[in-house]
Design an enzyme around this catalytic site. Structure first.
Site, PDB file in Angstrom:
ATOM      1  N   ASP A   1      -6.878  -1.343  -4.752  1.00 59.32           N
ATOM      2  CA  ASP A   1      -8.001  -1.106  -3.839  1.00 59.32           C
ATOM      3  C   ASP A   1      -9.032  -0.174  -4.471  1.00 59.32           C
ATOM      4  O   ASP A   1     -10.244  -0.399  -4.348  1.00 59.32           O
ATOM      5  CB  ASP A   1      -7.507  -0.492  -2.523  1.00 59.32           C
TER       6      ASP A   1
ATOM      7  N   ASP B   1       0.857  -1.184   0.000  1.00 60.96           N
ATOM      8  CA  ASP B   1       0.000   0.000   0.000  1.00 60.96           C
ATOM      9  C   ASP B   1       0.888   1.228   0.000  1.00 60.96           C
ATOM     10  O   ASP B   1       2.018   1.195   0.501  1.00 60.96           O
ATOM     11  CB  ASP B   1      -0.911   0.007   1.230  1.00 60.96           C
TER      12      ASP B   1
END
EC number: 3.4.23.36
Length: 153
Positions: A129, A112
């Site tokens: 995402d 991330d």
């Protein structure tokens, strides 16, 4: 195979591959050391061991196998539905999901990098995402507004 099935499968697989490639290329920048800091958004490297908001991190190594089964289940269901209007949103979802699962196998957690902290701290997330979120909204729209899907039965 019918033309409709071939077309559906082609669009689905190309979308999955496209999202996977884009996401992995973005992530490689951060794994290689790229960082950016600002007042609202930082681009940093975080390895997420869980899913959204680090939920289920306690499942550790089992999580990637559970997710793999779920993703192949969704892929199979999309093939079973054989609805052309679902090909792109399903491809967005599956491409993002496969990319995040790939991270778990290669990096031990999902890579991330987008950290929103303007006014409040938000979870760190990635391109995959966002694609999964877009796909969920798109699929819900197709389910609740069948007129958007010409071949919806």
């Amino acid at each position: 195979m019918h033309n409709k099935t071939v077309r559906h499968l082609t669009i689905l697989i190309l979308t999955i591959a496209g999202i996977f490639i884009i996401d992995q290329n973005i992530k490689s920048l951060f794994v290689d050391g790229y960082r950016y800091y600002s007042d609202c958004i930082d681009l940093i490297l975080v390895y997420n061991k869980g899913v959204a908001f680090s939920m289920f991190a306690f499942l550790d190594e089992s999580l990637k196998y559970i997710q793999l089964v779920l993703v192949f289940g969704v892929f199979g269901y999309m093939l079973y539905l054989n609805q052309l209007c679902y090909a792109i949103p399903a491809g967005l979802m599956l491409g993002g999901a496969f990319s995040n699962i790939y991270d778990r196998f290669i990096h031990g957690g999902v890579v991330d990098m987008v950290y929103w902290h303007c006014g409040f701290d938000f979870a760190v997330f990635n391109f995959a995402d966002v694609m999964i979120d877009v796909a969920v909204v798109w699929i819900l729209l197709l389910n609740f507004k069948p007129k958007f899907c010409k071949n919806h039965s």
